[in-house]
Design a protein around this motif. Structure first.
Motif, PDB file in Angstrom:
ATOM      1  N   GLY A  37      38.284  65.369  16.390  1.00  0.00           N
ATOM      2  CA  GLY A  37      38.986  66.413  17.112  1.00  0.00           C
ATOM      3  C   GLY A  37      38.076  67.581  17.423  1.00  0.00           C
ATOM      4  O   GLY A  37      36.863  67.523  17.199  1.00  0.00           O
ATOM      5  N   HIS A  51      39.707  64.774  12.212  1.00  0.00           N
ATOM      6  CA  HIS A  51      40.805  64.186  12.967  1.00  0.00           C
ATOM      7  C   HIS A  51      42.081  64.954  12.629  1.00  0.00           C
ATOM      8  O   HIS A  51      42.433  65.111  11.454  1.00  0.00           O
ATOM      9  N   GLY A  52      42.799  65.425  13.617  1.00  0.00           N
ATOM     10  CA  GLY A  52      44.060  66.097  13.351  1.00  0.00           C
ATOM     11  C   GLY A  52      43.871  67.459  12.708  1.00  0.00           C
ATOM     12  O   GLY A  52      42.830  68.100  12.849  1.00  0.00           O
TER      13      GLY A  52
END
Length: 208
Positions: free
Chosen positions: A113, A148-149
């Motif tokens: 991300g 991620h996230g």
């Protein structure tokens, strides 16, 4: 400018929450949360303070190379306090994790991300006895990993950011209004910079 202390200041995670030390904190705001990253150990796998690494004391159950993470909506109450394992074989330390917010092109290139962490590590086998006079030819290099996230549960494998051939610590990437200057502190009080699309070069005049 006027600064106002928050209620309960100073605000820190409770001692022993994660790791032997709480050093080099870095905070960024993204996605409705303040994200905190920090150094948890000075020597990988040794949950003790001090720069002298007694590697013979590291057990088979010792924690892996890692840094600490937590998030908050108000800088008062912290949640999701967890270690972030760094998949970097033969890493002897993981120091000074520093947040970087990536643009769309950088996110696509690195995967994960838009939230990235740059940290410094000595990668060697065997590890040096300390990170001062005993470090020898082992040098610290900056690596980057992306999250991620928003919960810090998954991260990309770290990538080497660059290698000057000399030790580089406390990396911090900045963007300027005239071309995206990236900067990093080197161990010998030097600064390097990179204009977009160009290689890093030394800028001793920026060290002050």
């Amino acid at each position: 400018r006027r600064w106002t202390a928050l209620a309960g200041d100073p605000l820190v995670l409770k001692q022993g929450t994660l790791g032997a030390v709480f050093r080099d904190p870095s905070i960024t705001f993204y996605g409705g949360y303040f994200h905190l990253a920090y150094t948890t150990e000075l020597c990988v796998g040794l949950e003790r303070p001090g720069f002298d690494c007694h590697w013979e004391q590291r057990s088979a159950h010792a924690p892996p190379a890692r840094f600490g993470y937590a998030r908050s909506v108000d800088l008062v109450t912290w949640e999701n306090v967890r270690p972030v394992a760094v998949e970097l074989p033969n890493a002897c330390n993981v120091w000074a994790p520093d947040w970087v917010l990536l643009d769309a092109a950088e996110t696509a290139a690195l995967g994960g991300g838009p939230l990235a962490v740059v940290f410094s590590s000595v990668v060697a086998s065997p590890c040096p006895p300390n990170f001062g006079p005993g470090v020898g030819a082992a040098i610290s290099r900056p690596y980057v990993t992306t999250m991620h996230g928003l919960d810090a549960a998954r991260w990309t494998a770290p990538r080497l950011l660059f290698d000057f051939g000399e030790s580089s610590i406390d990396a911090h990437i900045m963007r300027s209004t005239d071309g995206g200057v990236h900067a990093v502190q080197l161990e010998m009080a030097q600064v390097a910079y990179m204009d977009e699309g160009a290689p890093y070069r030394f800028r001793p005049d920026l060290a002050d």
